[in-house]
Write a protein that holds these residues in place. Sequence first.
Motif, PDB file in Angstrom:
ATOM      1  N   SER A 272       2.022   3.720  -4.684  1.00 14.19           N
ATOM      2  CA  SER A 272       1.455   2.535  -4.050  1.00 14.19           C
ATOM      3  C   SER A 272       1.400   2.721  -2.541  1.00 14.19           C
ATOM      4  O   SER A 272       2.309   3.291  -1.922  1.00 14.19           O
ATOM      5  CB  SER A 272       2.299   1.307  -4.378  1.00 14.19           C
ATOM      6  OG  SER A 272       1.847   0.183  -3.655  1.00 14.19           O
ATOM      7  N   LEU A 273       0.319   2.234  -1.936  1.00 15.02           N
ATOM      8  CA  LEU A 273       0.195   2.265  -0.483  1.00 15.02           C
ATOM      9  C   LEU A 273       0.804   1.024   0.157  1.00 15.02           C
ATOM     10  O   LEU A 273       0.777   0.879   1.372  1.00 15.02           O
ATOM     11  CB  LEU A 273      -1.282   2.378  -0.090  1.00 15.02           C
ATOM     12  CG  LEU A 273      -1.997   3.644  -0.566  1.00 15.02           C
ATOM     13  CD1 LEU A 273      -3.450   3.636  -0.096  1.00 15.02           C
ATOM     14  CD2 LEU A 273      -1.286   4.892  -0.057  1.00 15.02           C
ATOM     15  N   VAL A 274       1.342   0.121  -0.673  1.00 17.47           N
ATOM     16  CA  VAL A 274       1.984  -1.087  -0.160  1.00 17.47           C
ATOM     17  C   VAL A 274       3.300  -0.724   0.522  1.00 17.47           C
ATOM     18  O   VAL A 274       4.099   0.037  -0.015  1.00 17.47           O
ATOM     19  CB  VAL A 274       2.230  -2.084  -1.301  1.00 17.47           C
ATOM     20  CG1 VAL A 274       3.142  -3.213  -0.858  1.00 17.47           C
ATOM     21  CG2 VAL A 274       0.909  -2.642  -1.805  1.00 17.47           C
ATOM     22  N   LYS A 275       3.496  -1.272   1.703  1.00 22.58           N
ATOM     23  CA  LYS A 275       4.745  -1.026   2.443  1.00 22.58           C
ATOM     24  C   LYS A 275       5.782  -2.071   2.061  1.00 22.58           C
ATOM     25  O   LYS A 275       5.503  -3.274   2.056  1.00 22.58           O
ATOM     26  CB  LYS A 275       4.487  -1.081   3.949  1.00 22.58           C
ATOM     27  CG  LYS A 275       5.732  -0.825   4.790  1.00 22.58           C
ATOM     28  CD  LYS A 275       5.427  -0.916   6.274  1.00 22.58           C
ATOM     29  CE  LYS A 275       6.683  -0.689   7.109  1.00 22.58           C
ATOM     30  NZ  LYS A 275       6.413  -0.831   8.569  1.00 22.58           N
ATOM     31  N   ILE A 276       6.974  -1.623   1.730  1.00 26.47           N
ATOM     32  CA  ILE A 276       8.079  -2.530   1.411  1.00 26.47           C
ATOM     33  C   ILE A 276       8.757  -2.951   2.710  1.00 26.47           C
ATOM     34  O   ILE A 276       9.123  -2.113   3.539  1.00 26.47           O
ATOM     35  CB  ILE A 276       9.099  -1.858   0.473  1.00 26.47           C
ATOM     36  CG1 ILE A 276       8.399  -1.277  -0.757  1.00 26.47           C
ATOM     37  CG2 ILE A 276      10.179  -2.850   0.070  1.00 26.47           C
ATOM     38  CD1 ILE A 276       7.718  -2.293  -1.617  1.00 26.47           C
ATOM     39  N   VAL A 277       8.927  -4.261   2.894  1.00 25.96           N
ATOM     40  CA  VAL A 277       9.557  -4.794   4.106  1.00 25.96           C
ATOM     41  C   VAL A 277      10.787  -5.597   3.683  1.00 25.96           C
ATOM     42  O   VAL A 277      10.700  -6.808   3.422  1.00 25.96           O
ATOM     43  CB  VAL A 277       8.588  -5.685   4.901  1.00 25.96           C
ATOM     44  CG1 VAL A 277       9.211  -6.084   6.244  1.00 25.96           C
ATOM     45  CG2 VAL A 277       7.262  -4.983   5.127  1.00 25.96           C
ATOM     46  N   PRO A 278      11.947  -4.947   3.572  1.00 18.46           N
ATOM     47  CA  PRO A 278      13.157  -5.683   3.163  1.00 18.46           C
ATOM     48  C   PRO A 278      13.520  -6.762   4.182  1.00 18.46           C
ATOM     49  O   PRO A 278      13.247  -6.627   5.381  1.00 18.46           O
ATOM     50  CB  PRO A 278      14.233  -4.587   3.112  1.00 18.46           C
ATOM     51  CG  PRO A 278      13.480  -3.300   3.020  1.00 18.46           C
ATOM     52  CD  PRO A 278      12.216  -3.515   3.779  1.00 18.46           C
ATOM     53  N   HIS A 279      14.124  -7.836   3.700  1.00 16.76           N
ATOM     54  CA  HIS A 279      14.546  -8.919   4.591  1.00 16.76           C
ATOM     55  C   HIS A 279      15.830  -9.511   4.049  1.00 16.76           C
ATOM     56  O   HIS A 279      15.889  -9.964   2.903  1.00 16.76           O
ATOM     57  CB  HIS A 279      13.469 -10.000   4.684  1.00 16.76           C
ATOM     58  CG  HIS A 279      13.796 -11.077   5.668  1.00 16.76           C
ATOM     59  ND1 HIS A 279      13.656 -10.900   7.034  1.00 16.76           N
ATOM     60  CD2 HIS A 279      14.249 -12.346   5.500  1.00 16.76           C
ATOM     61  CE1 HIS A 279      14.012 -12.008   7.650  1.00 16.76           C
ATOM     62  NE2 HIS A 279      14.385 -12.900   6.746  1.00 16.76           N
ATOM     63  N   SER A 463       0.283  -4.919   2.622  1.00 15.06           N
ATOM     64  CA  SER A 463      -0.817  -4.086   2.146  1.00 15.06           C
ATOM     65  C   SER A 463      -1.571  -3.478   3.315  1.00 15.06           C
ATOM     66  O   SER A 463      -1.619  -4.039   4.420  1.00 15.06           O
ATOM     67  CB  SER A 463      -1.772  -4.916   1.286  1.00 15.06           C
ATOM     68  OG  SER A 463      -2.923  -4.180   0.953  1.00 15.06           O
ATOM     69  N   THR A 464      -2.185  -2.323   3.062  1.00 15.54           N
ATOM     70  CA  THR A 464      -3.022  -1.676   4.077  1.00 15.54           C
ATOM     71  C   THR A 464      -4.480  -2.091   3.948  1.00 15.54           C
ATOM     72  O   THR A 464      -5.327  -1.621   4.704  1.00 15.54           O
ATOM     73  CB  THR A 464      -2.925  -0.142   3.946  1.00 15.54           C
ATOM     74  OG1 THR A 464      -3.328   0.247   2.617  1.00 15.54           O
ATOM     75  CG2 THR A 464      -1.502   0.330   4.189  1.00 15.54           C
ATOM     76  N   ALA A 465      -4.779  -2.973   3.001  1.00 13.93           N
ATOM     77  CA  ALA A 465      -6.157  -3.403   2.794  1.00 13.93           C
ATOM     78  C   ALA A 465      -6.667  -4.193   3.997  1.00 13.93           C
ATOM     79  O   ALA A 465      -5.925  -4.945   4.640  1.00 13.93           O
ATOM     80  CB  ALA A 465      -6.259  -4.255   1.531  1.00 13.93           C
ATOM     81  N   GLU A 466      -7.929  -4.003   4.314  1.00 14.68           N
ATOM     82  CA  GLU A 466      -8.547  -4.733   5.411  1.00 14.68           C
ATOM     83  C   GLU A 466      -8.721  -6.199   5.030  1.00 14.68           C
ATOM     84  O   GLU A 466      -8.997  -6.527   3.873  1.00 14.68           O
ATOM     85  CB  GLU A 466      -9.910  -4.128   5.739  1.00 14.68           C
ATOM     86  CG  GLU A 466      -9.857  -2.734   6.344  1.00 14.68           C
ATOM     87  CD  GLU A 466      -9.260  -2.744   7.743  1.00 14.68           C
ATOM     88  OE1 GLU A 466      -9.497  -3.729   8.485  1.00 14.68           O
ATOM     89  OE2 GLU A 466      -8.547  -1.780   8.088  1.00 14.68           O
ATOM     90  N   PRO A 467      -8.548  -7.126   5.996  1.00 17.97           N
ATOM     91  CA  PRO A 467      -8.790  -8.535   5.685  1.00 17.97           C
ATOM     92  C   PRO A 467     -10.252  -8.764   5.335  1.00 17.97           C
ATOM     93  O   PRO A 467     -11.135  -8.013   5.743  1.00 17.97           O
ATOM     94  CB  PRO A 467      -8.395  -9.255   6.985  1.00 17.97           C
ATOM     95  CG  PRO A 467      -8.490  -8.214   8.057  1.00 17.97           C
ATOM     96  CD  PRO A 467      -8.136  -6.912   7.395  1.00 17.97           C
ATOM     97  N   LYS A 468     -10.495  -9.805   4.575  1.00 19.18           N
ATOM     98  CA  LYS A 468     -11.862 -10.104   4.162  1.00 19.18           C
ATOM     99  C   LYS A 468     -12.715 -10.503   5.369  1.00 19.18           C
ATOM    100  O   LYS A 468     -12.255 -11.198   6.272  1.00 19.18           O
ATOM    101  CB  LYS A 468     -11.861 -11.221   3.120  1.00 19.18           C
ATOM    102  CG  LYS A 468     -11.239 -10.816   1.795  1.00 19.18           C
ATOM    103  CD  LYS A 468     -11.302 -11.948   0.785  1.00 19.18           C
ATOM    104  CE  LYS A 468     -10.733 -11.510  -0.563  1.00 19.18           C
ATOM    105  NZ  LYS A 468     -10.781 -12.608  -1.564  1.00 19.18           N
TER     106      LYS A 468
END
Length: 697
Positions: A272-279, A463-468
């Motif tokens: 996955s290209l999704v970045k995990i951001v722990p909090h 996500s690395t996806a561009e906004p709409k």
Amino acid sequence: MLIDNFRIHKHSWIIISLLFQIQKISSQGTGGPQDGGPYQGKFIGKMNSYHHQVSGEIHAVDDTTFLLTNFNYDGNGADTFFWAGASNRPGPLGFIVPNEYGKTNILSRYYNKDFTLKLPDGKKITEIKWLAVYDLSSQNTFGDIYVPEDFDPPATQRISQLTRKAHGVTSGPIQVLDAKTLLLPEFSYDGGGKSTYFWVGVGPQPSSKGFKVPDEYGYLDPIRPYLRESVKLELPGELTIFDIDWFSVFDIDTKENFGSVIIPDGLNVPPSLVKIVPHKNSLPNCVQLHKEYRMSWEVFGPQITIELAAQVDENDYMAFGISGSPTRAQMIGSDVAIAYIDGYRGFANDYNVTAKAPCIKVLGQYKGVCRDELLGGLDDNQMHTAVRANGINTITYRRSLIPNSDPGDKEIPTDREIQLIWALGVLNDEKEPSFHDLYPRGSLSINLGRKEAENNCFAFTRSTAEPKKPWDISHILDQNIRLFTATLGPSGGKRGYHGMTGMASPGFSWYINGYLAPELYLKRGLRYTFEVRGGNDPHSPEAYHPLIITDEPHGGIDRNQNARTRKRKEARVLAGVQFSTRGQARPTAAGPLCLARHSTERDRRRDDDFTDFKKFNRSLIYKCDKDQEPGMLEITPNSSWPDTVYYNSFTHSNVGWKIHVVDSFTLSAVGGSQRSATLGICLSTYIALIISYLYLF
């Protein structure tokens, strides 16, 4: 009821995960993490090192992309590149592989760096035999790795379709797009379940011992009805496809599986290209409200400490509070905190909601989403901490469980569940909340005084996806048009008014000649008429919108007449207002309400699904008062008018947009930036609009 399921096995999740990894380890020869770490693609091997300290590990992300991890190179080669080829070993017969930035520059120094390399010109990993760090001038190989024969790179995997058990649940063969993403093609569900969710877990078959998967918009509410829709789902937090055994459409009230599919072991899918951001939460209790928003709390003595954390933009707010109804989620009558960070300072202001509109003064009384101080109360929230880090706003505040004498504050009981509401949205230029972008449709019921700690929160993902892309702004550029009709309609989500103009919207906007906030072009010296149908009931904060024209973009000058909101420059009012001898502004162009609304079947949270305004407009229903004549605003722009002015609402900010005042309709006069505009409305188009309006009225 929404969070009851999350009380299950908070600590046993760790045990289940460990047992699951033991079960899976023997089946990960073709896919899945190799060492218990994050999945990075199909492992090819470690790079052979010959010179210049070249080292690193190589994975295949897909059929054209390598992932290099912990890569090192001292940068001392004279003419060195990433180099690939199909010969038996690295040599001059090959081609340059662009670096991580897509450039073919000579390689510089790398130190324990992770990055991807994409083969050029559509070449595939299966078409090459090796990847090397190669010096062209000396024809020396500093390091290389060989692609195994019959190598099968990661790719989207098709598995079985959902079993058909109840409530019309069907789908095509489910696609595992990557390690965190499922695609449900042709998915259907009739919406007849009591508390139904997308649901995943471990074990031989679906059960109540599972976990919610946010829907395609990130909501954790019971899912809506679907009819042959393609639904893309992202597994929550750090969860991947290798951590689950099944996916289900599951009702947690009845513990019934409406349709499910078993996830095969060792799927060879891309990472996955999704970045995990722990909090990390600072308080013991935590509930995940949305994929992007969570709330933590602790009750101590007569007070409750609340922590709000959300992945939002810098100018966004977080809203959280007690519903206006004891049995369901209701905005009217609610007691909420509006939390945001302005620079280095945090706020958690106390608000009361009396109408679904920004706060305005109606017949001497404030109505709408108003601060408690304006309604005769006090701001009882005690600000504690505010931090913005990694794109996440975290604000902690305290309040009393039992209110003092403030009529707008609600009691927080500790012996039973309470209905709560929440929202995320954008602040306007006055740092007041505009219409919310994210909000629940169902109820959220929680016992904030429960004895055992509760935590169902998961890591944020990015996500690395561009906004709409925002919808295009229409331009009414026709010298023959002298009559404009101004009605109201929904602002259309982030792709609509907010994306088009860059300004926060109150949720409704002017529709001029049927177009959402178009740019108008008017010629000096010509007379123009606006027929105004924005509402003429001064008793209503939602249905009173006289049209005005000013030299600043926001409008809402009625709000600016009291000192509390004078944060802007003084506006020059060009039309639509008369001033009393005391300087009090009075509108002159108010007309009956003609309002475009969403149909009962439409969810306005899905407005951004429309690719353009034309398609969005077709989904709306117009309701107009036909018994009253419209308000009239006649104007004649002259040489004293600036080149750019704005039509807006007298009562509310950010409802309209630009008017370009020109001396002629030549291309040079209207500006070079509009020469390529293809959205000008010709006379024939306007005639068609008149016909459509005659049909409406």
